[in-house]
Design an enzyme around this catalytic site. Sequence first.
Site, PDB file in Angstrom:
ATOM      1  N   HIS A 268      45.553  51.466  33.915  1.00  0.00           N
ATOM      2  CA  HIS A 268      45.276  50.772  32.658  1.00  0.00           C
ATOM      3  C   HIS A 268      45.937  51.498  31.483  1.00  0.00           C
ATOM      4  O   HIS A 268      46.554  50.876  30.622  1.00  0.00           O
ATOM      5  CB  HIS A 268      43.766  50.722  32.381  1.00  0.00           C
ATOM      6  CG  HIS A 268      42.973  49.881  33.311  1.00  0.00           C
ATOM      7  ND1 HIS A 268      41.833  50.356  33.928  1.00  0.00           N
ATOM      8  CD2 HIS A 268      43.118  48.597  33.727  1.00  0.00           C
ATOM      9  CE1 HIS A 268      41.307  49.396  34.665  1.00  0.00           C
ATOM     10  NE2 HIS A 268      42.075  48.321  34.576  1.00  0.00           N
TER      11      HIS A 268
ATOM     12  N   LYS B 266      31.265  39.959  38.089  1.00  0.00           N
ATOM     13  CA  LYS B 266      30.885  41.271  38.605  1.00  0.00           C
ATOM     14  C   LYS B 266      29.792  41.892  37.749  1.00  0.00           C
ATOM     15  O   LYS B 266      29.704  41.624  36.552  1.00  0.00           O
ATOM     16  CB  LYS B 266      32.097  42.218  38.605  1.00  0.00           C
ATOM     17  CG  LYS B 266      33.225  41.804  39.511  1.00  0.00           C
ATOM     18  CD  LYS B 266      34.365  42.814  39.446  1.00  0.00           C
ATOM     19  CE  LYS B 266      35.523  42.398  40.335  1.00  0.00           C
ATOM     20  NZ  LYS B 266      36.623  43.361  40.261  1.00  0.00           N
TER      21      LYS B 266
ATOM     22  N   ARG C 243      49.935  44.200  39.387  1.00  0.00           N
ATOM     23  CA  ARG C 243      50.139  45.125  40.499  1.00  0.00           C
ATOM     24  C   ARG C 243      50.834  44.451  41.669  1.00  0.00           C
ATOM     25  O   ARG C 243      51.627  45.058  42.356  1.00  0.00           O
ATOM     26  CB  ARG C 243      48.792  45.672  40.989  1.00  0.00           C
ATOM     27  CG  ARG C 243      48.089  46.548  39.980  1.00  0.00           C
ATOM     28  CD  ARG C 243      46.709  46.867  40.442  1.00  0.00           C
ATOM     29  NE  ARG C 243      45.954  45.609  40.517  1.00  0.00           N
ATOM     30  CZ  ARG C 243      44.674  45.516  40.765  1.00  0.00           C
ATOM     31  NH1 ARG C 243      43.967  46.586  41.001  1.00  0.00           N
ATOM     32  NH2 ARG C 243      44.063  44.356  40.791  1.00  0.00           N
TER      33      ARG C 243
END
Length: 161
Positions: free
Chosen positions: A17, A41, A91
């Site tokens: 990050h 979450k 990613r």
Amino acid sequence: MRVCICPGSFDPVTVGHLDIIRRASTLFDKVIVSVMMNSAKTAAFSIEERVAFICRCTADIPNVEVEGVSDILLADYAKEKGAVAIVKGLRAVSDYEYEFQQALMNKSLNADVETVFLMTDSENMFLSSSAVKEVCKLGGDIRKFVPPAIHDDIVNRFMPR
């Protein structure tokens, strides 16, 4: 002034990050790191804790601000802040598929904001906050995955002494 938003749950912030935030800070005049709720979450750290973590980790980057954000669409938040871009780190292809949908939705809600994708450094391709938490909970060493400024906070949350 060209402002961008770097949104995320950052639960907790990782070196991956921070790499994206630092790189965004060289491309834009002002970077607002927006700590968001992820309704899918349960967070390990409160928004206030996550904001404090990122503030500590970005104290040396003068054009970075950090804010906790809730109960507002990202597209509306970007408009409120005068942002020209939303910066997201990618990613893998699986990230792209999800982020592409989000970018299209944000563009349809706020035509004045662009989404800018920055590819992660190859060293961080596997890194996620979820993986860091799992490794830490199982007693693994997370030093190379998180900034030194918050390492002990994370370990103490999951492995209290």
